[in-house]
Design a protein around this motif. Sequence first.
Motif, mmCIF file in Angstrom:
data_model
loop_
_atom_site.group_PDB
_atom_site.id
_atom_site.type_symbol
_atom_site.label_atom_id
_atom_site.label_comp_id
_atom_site.label_asym_id
_atom_site.label_seq_id
_atom_site.Cartn_x
_atom_site.Cartn_y
_atom_site.Cartn_z
ATOM 1 N N VAL A 82 0.854 -1.179 0.000
ATOM 2 C CA VAL A 82 0.000 0.000 0.000
ATOM 3 C C VAL A 82 0.893 1.233 0.000
ATOM 4 C CG1 VAL A 82 -1.795 1.271 1.242
ATOM 5 C CG2 VAL A 82 -1.757 -1.240 1.329
ATOM 6 N N ASP A 83 0.682 2.103 -0.985
ATOM 7 C CA ASP A 83 1.391 3.382 -1.041
ATOM 8 C C ASP A 83 0.352 4.483 -1.033
ATOM 9 O OD1 ASP A 83 4.272 2.712 -1.325
ATOM 10 O OD2 ASP A 83 3.520 1.613 -3.069
ATOM 11 N N VAL A 84 0.575 5.482 -0.175
ATOM 12 C CA VAL A 84 -0.366 6.590 -0.032
ATOM 13 C C VAL A 84 0.389 7.890 -0.252
ATOM 14 C CG1 VAL A 84 -1.857 7.797 1.613
ATOM 15 C CG2 VAL A 84 -1.855 5.311 1.539
ATOM 16 N N VAL A 85 -0.238 8.769 -1.044
ATOM 17 C CA VAL A 85 0.339 10.081 -1.335
ATOM 18 C C VAL A 85 -0.675 11.125 -0.928
ATOM 19 C CG1 VAL A 85 1.207 11.606 -3.143
ATOM 20 C CG2 VAL A 85 1.643 9.140 -3.270
ATOM 21 N N ARG A 86 -0.242 12.081 -0.123
ATOM 22 C CA ARG A 86 -1.124 13.173 0.305
ATOM 23 C C ARG A 86 -1.219 14.196 -0.809
ATOM 24 N NH1 ARG A 86 -1.829 15.043 6.033
ATOM 25 N NH2 ARG A 86 -3.624 16.335 5.729
ATOM 26 N N MET A 87 -2.445 14.582 -1.153
ATOM 27 C CA MET A 87 -2.676 15.564 -2.217
ATOM 28 C C MET A 87 -2.457 16.962 -1.645
ATOM 29 S SD MET A 87 -3.280 13.307 -4.394
ATOM 30 C CE MET A 87 -3.571 14.314 -5.803
ATOM 31 N N MET A 88 -1.698 17.773 -2.375
ATOM 32 C CA MET A 88 -1.396 19.142 -1.939
ATOM 33 C C MET A 88 -1.926 20.095 -3.003
ATOM 34 S SD MET A 88 1.548 18.580 0.593
ATOM 35 C CE MET A 88 1.550 20.211 0.987
ATOM 36 N N VAL A 89 -2.420 21.229 -2.545
ATOM 37 C CA VAL A 89 -2.934 22.253 -3.452
ATOM 38 C C VAL A 89 -2.082 23.498 -3.265
ATOM 39 C CG1 VAL A 89 -4.944 23.664 -4.038
ATOM 40 C CG2 VAL A 89 -5.255 21.308 -3.256
ATOM 41 N N GLY A 90 -1.871 24.203 -4.328
ATOM 42 C CA GLY A 90 -1.104 25.439 -4.244
ATOM 43 C C GLY A 90 0.130 25.375 -5.124
#
Length: 75
Positions: free
Chosen positions: A66-74
């Motif tokens: 399982v690989d998880v990537v946090r979504m970033m805005v900006g």
Amino acid sequence: MPSHADPQLPTLTFNGDPYPLTPGLTLLELLRQLDQEPARVAAAVNDDFYAAGHLPDRELCPGDVVDVVRMMVGG
């Protein structure tokens, strides 16, 4: 951060580290345990990729990666 796996329990791999796999653990429950908001992360389980906000409540199996990537805005 994932805890070190108990050698008595089956494990999965979370972002490169072993993580204990309790019976019935699902992707969404794993994210809750790790204080990750499913609407703000994208995930891959083995070769299946899921966009943020579209994560299934699929049961995880021993040996899953399982690989998880946090979504970033900006920018």
